[in-house]
Design a protein around this motif. Structure first.
Motif, PDB file in Angstrom:
ATOM      1  N   LYS A 141     -12.638  -9.550   2.802  1.00  0.00           N
ATOM      2  CA  LYS A 141     -11.037  -9.818   2.784  1.00  0.00           C
ATOM      3  C   LYS A 141     -12.261 -10.575   0.959  1.00  0.00           C
ATOM      4  N   LEU A 142     -10.625 -10.502   0.280  1.00  0.00           N
ATOM      5  CA  LEU A 142     -10.680 -10.301  -0.810  1.00  0.00           C
ATOM      6  C   LEU A 142      -9.083 -11.733  -1.762  1.00  0.00           C
ATOM      7  N   SER A 143      -9.749 -12.443  -2.354  1.00  0.00           N
ATOM      8  CA  SER A 143      -8.738 -13.371  -2.080  1.00  0.00           C
ATOM      9  C   SER A 143      -8.393 -14.077  -4.122  1.00  0.00           C
ATOM     10  N   LEU A 144      -7.735 -13.464  -4.763  1.00  0.00           N
ATOM     11  CA  LEU A 144      -7.577 -13.644  -6.035  1.00  0.00           C
ATOM     12  C   LEU A 144      -5.840 -14.264  -6.620  1.00  0.00           C
ATOM     13  N   ALA A 145      -5.607 -15.120  -5.265  1.00  0.00           N
ATOM     14  CA  ALA A 145      -4.430 -15.718  -6.625  1.00  0.00           C
ATOM     15  C   ALA A 145      -4.636 -16.494  -7.198  1.00  0.00           C
ATOM     16  N   ARG A 146      -3.311 -16.464  -8.434  1.00  0.00           N
ATOM     17  CA  ARG A 146      -3.650 -17.027  -9.646  1.00  0.00           C
ATOM     18  C   ARG A 146      -4.695 -16.428 -10.792  1.00  0.00           C
ATOM     19  N   SER A 171      -1.494 -13.555  -4.625  1.00  0.00           N
ATOM     20  CA  SER A 171      -0.383 -14.132  -4.728  1.00  0.00           C
ATOM     21  C   SER A 171      -0.125 -14.608  -6.332  1.00  0.00           C
ATOM     22  N   TYR A 172       0.940 -14.687  -7.095  1.00  0.00           N
ATOM     23  CA  TYR A 172       0.861 -15.317  -7.937  1.00  0.00           C
ATOM     24  C   TYR A 172       0.311 -14.023  -9.145  1.00  0.00           C
ATOM     25  N   CYS A 173      -0.563 -13.252  -8.977  1.00  0.00           N
ATOM     26  CA  CYS A 173      -0.422 -12.148  -9.443  1.00  0.00           C
ATOM     27  C   CYS A 173       0.330 -11.002 -10.484  1.00  0.00           C
ATOM     28  N   CYS A 174       1.631 -11.402 -10.081  1.00  0.00           N
ATOM     29  CA  CYS A 174       2.642 -10.648 -10.126  1.00  0.00           C
ATOM     30  C   CYS A 174       2.704  -9.772 -11.747  1.00  0.00           C
ATOM     31  N   THR A 175       2.567 -10.648 -12.381  1.00  0.00           N
ATOM     32  CA  THR A 175       2.758 -10.700 -14.085  1.00  0.00           C
ATOM     33  C   THR A 175       1.691  -9.761 -14.778  1.00  0.00           C
ATOM     34  N   SER A 176       0.180  -9.445 -13.388  1.00  0.00           N
ATOM     35  CA  SER A 176      -0.507  -8.705 -14.182  1.00  0.00           C
ATOM     36  C   SER A 176      -0.329  -7.947 -13.107  1.00  0.00           C
ATOM     37  N   VAL A 182      -0.228  -1.305  -7.878  1.00  0.00           N
ATOM     38  CA  VAL A 182       0.132  -1.619  -6.405  1.00  0.00           C
ATOM     39  C   VAL A 182       0.160  -0.146  -5.191  1.00  0.00           C
ATOM     40  N   THR A 183       0.304   1.160  -6.424  1.00  0.00           N
ATOM     41  CA  THR A 183       0.370   2.227  -5.702  1.00  0.00           C
ATOM     42  C   THR A 183      -1.194   2.668  -5.168  1.00  0.00           C
ATOM     43  N   ARG A 184      -1.810   2.246  -6.213  1.00  0.00           N
ATOM     44  CA  ARG A 184      -3.666   2.381  -6.026  1.00  0.00           C
ATOM     45  C   ARG A 184      -3.654   1.517  -5.131  1.00  0.00           C
ATOM     46  N   ILE A 185      -3.271   0.932  -5.049  1.00  0.00           N
ATOM     47  CA  ILE A 185      -3.626  -0.174  -4.097  1.00  0.00           C
ATOM     48  C   ILE A 185      -3.745  -0.066  -2.380  1.00  0.00           C
ATOM     49  N   LEU A 186      -2.458   0.233  -2.132  1.00  0.00           N
ATOM     50  CA  LEU A 186      -1.957   1.046  -0.936  1.00  0.00           C
ATOM     51  C   LEU A 186      -2.698   1.960  -0.460  1.00  0.00           C
ATOM     52  N   SER A 187      -2.554   2.860  -1.353  1.00  0.00           N
ATOM     53  CA  SER A 187      -3.003   4.639  -1.002  1.00  0.00           C
ATOM     54  C   SER A 187      -4.747   4.865  -0.861  1.00  0.00           C
ATOM     55  N   GLU A 188      -5.564   3.745  -1.187  1.00  0.00           N
ATOM     56  CA  GLU A 188      -7.165   4.306  -1.391  1.00  0.00           C
ATOM     57  C   GLU A 188      -7.809   2.930  -0.278  1.00  0.00           C
ATOM     58  N   LYS A 193      -4.848  -4.049   5.865  1.00  0.00           N
ATOM     59  CA  LYS A 193      -4.026  -4.313   7.029  1.00  0.00           C
ATOM     60  C   LYS A 193      -3.492  -5.491   6.868  1.00  0.00           C
ATOM     61  N   GLU A 194      -3.670  -6.300   5.736  1.00  0.00           N
ATOM     62  CA  GLU A 194      -2.556  -7.467   5.477  1.00  0.00           C
ATOM     63  C   GLU A 194      -2.541  -7.254   3.755  1.00  0.00           C
ATOM     64  N   ILE A 195      -1.394  -7.591   2.653  1.00  0.00           N
ATOM     65  CA  ILE A 195      -1.442  -7.936   1.500  1.00  0.00           C
ATOM     66  C   ILE A 195      -0.668  -8.976   1.313  1.00  0.00           C
ATOM     67  N   ASN A 196      -0.772 -10.198   0.606  1.00  0.00           N
ATOM     68  CA  ASN A 196      -0.126 -10.828   0.004  1.00  0.00           C
ATOM     69  C   ASN A 196      -0.423 -11.109  -0.884  1.00  0.00           C
ATOM     70  N   PHE A 197       1.361 -11.225  -1.606  1.00  0.00           N
ATOM     71  CA  PHE A 197       2.106 -10.786  -3.296  1.00  0.00           C
ATOM     72  C   PHE A 197       2.575 -12.790  -2.925  1.00  0.00           C
ATOM     73  N   THR A 198       3.024 -12.981  -2.540  1.00  0.00           N
ATOM     74  CA  THR A 198       3.589 -14.236  -2.439  1.00  0.00           C
ATOM     75  C   THR A 198       5.521 -14.402  -2.810  1.00  0.00           C
ATOM     76  N   THR A 199       5.282 -14.308  -4.451  1.00  0.00           N
ATOM     77  CA  THR A 199       6.506 -14.249  -5.272  1.00  0.00           C
ATOM     78  C   THR A 199       6.829 -12.659  -5.253  1.00  0.00           C
ATOM     79  N   PRO A 200       8.052 -12.457  -4.994  1.00  0.00           N
ATOM     80  CA  PRO A 200       8.067 -10.806  -5.003  1.00  0.00           C
ATOM     81  C   PRO A 200       8.158 -10.145  -7.325  1.00  0.00           C
TER      82      PRO A 200
END
Length: 205
Positions: A141-146, A171-176, A182-188, A193-200
């Motif tokens: 489990k890894l949290s890198l919010a903001r 969460s709130y890392c969308c600007t970077s 995102v594609t690399r994270i989801l594929s590798e 089981k869970e990935i959280n972006f919070t903001t669109p």
């Protein structure tokens, strides 16, 4: 006042001084019980006494969960902490290092044993965050919010923790973040089981 009888009175004998017992002379189980009541700085100091004491101080039961949220954590202290068998570490809203010592760099030797790491809203240099993540090879489990994510951070997530990571909070890392990251994270990260972006997140411009 009470009247004393004519019998001779005797003062109580002096208290025997406590005998000094060396830590090294105690059984492992007793030392471990003593260490369970120490704060983290004390534990880290005890690790320097001897090889045997270090082995006991590194007992997994003493390092299961370390929560340093909302504190200022010196870099040398963090180096010592990550050299232990710490499995769960929260640096949420932590200030890493003394702001007056800008030239001080985080120097980690070897890989950490972390399975859970929370760096959300952590105040530190990008380089130090990269160093911490580079030391992690078994995160679940890894949290890198903001935080501002860099290619090096994405690489540490995907290359070193791809088989163990199950939860990722961005969460709130969308600007970077971009589509490639995102594609690399989801594929590798095959067990994610869970990935959280919070903001669109904007994947296309």
């Amino acid at each position: 006042c009470p009247v004393l009888s004519g019998q001779e009175t005797h003062m109580s004998s002096p208290v025997e001084p406590y005998s000094v017992v060396k830590l090294d002379n105690l059984p492992d189980e007793i030392i471990l019980e003593i260490f369970s009541n120490l704060q983290i700085p004390g534990l880290i100091s005890c690790r320097e006494v001897s090889k045997r004491i270090r082995r006991i101080a590194d007992d997994e039961t003493l390092w299961q969960k370390i929560n340093l949220s909302n504190k200022m954590v010196p870099k040398r202290f963090l180096e010592g902490l990550l050299a232990t068998n710490c499995k769960y570490l929260s640096l949420n809203h932590v200030l890493i290092g003394d702001p007056k010592s800008e030239a001080e760099k985080l120097n980690l030797k070897g890989n950490s044993q972390l399975k859970y790491l929370d760096l959300s809203w952590c105040k530190s240099t990008v380089e130090d965050i990269e160093v911490i993540l580079a030391s992690c090879h078994n995160l679940e489990k890894l949290s890198l919010a903001r935080l501002v994510l860099t290619p090096n951070m994405i690489s540490s997530i995907c290359t070193q923790n791809s088989e163990t990571l199950t939860l990722l909070n961005l969460s709130y890392c969308c600007t970077s973040l971009d589509l490639e990251a995102v594609t690399r994270i989801l594929s590798e990260c095959i067990n994610l089981k869970e990935i959280n972006f919070t903001t669109p997140i904007v994947l296309f411009h």
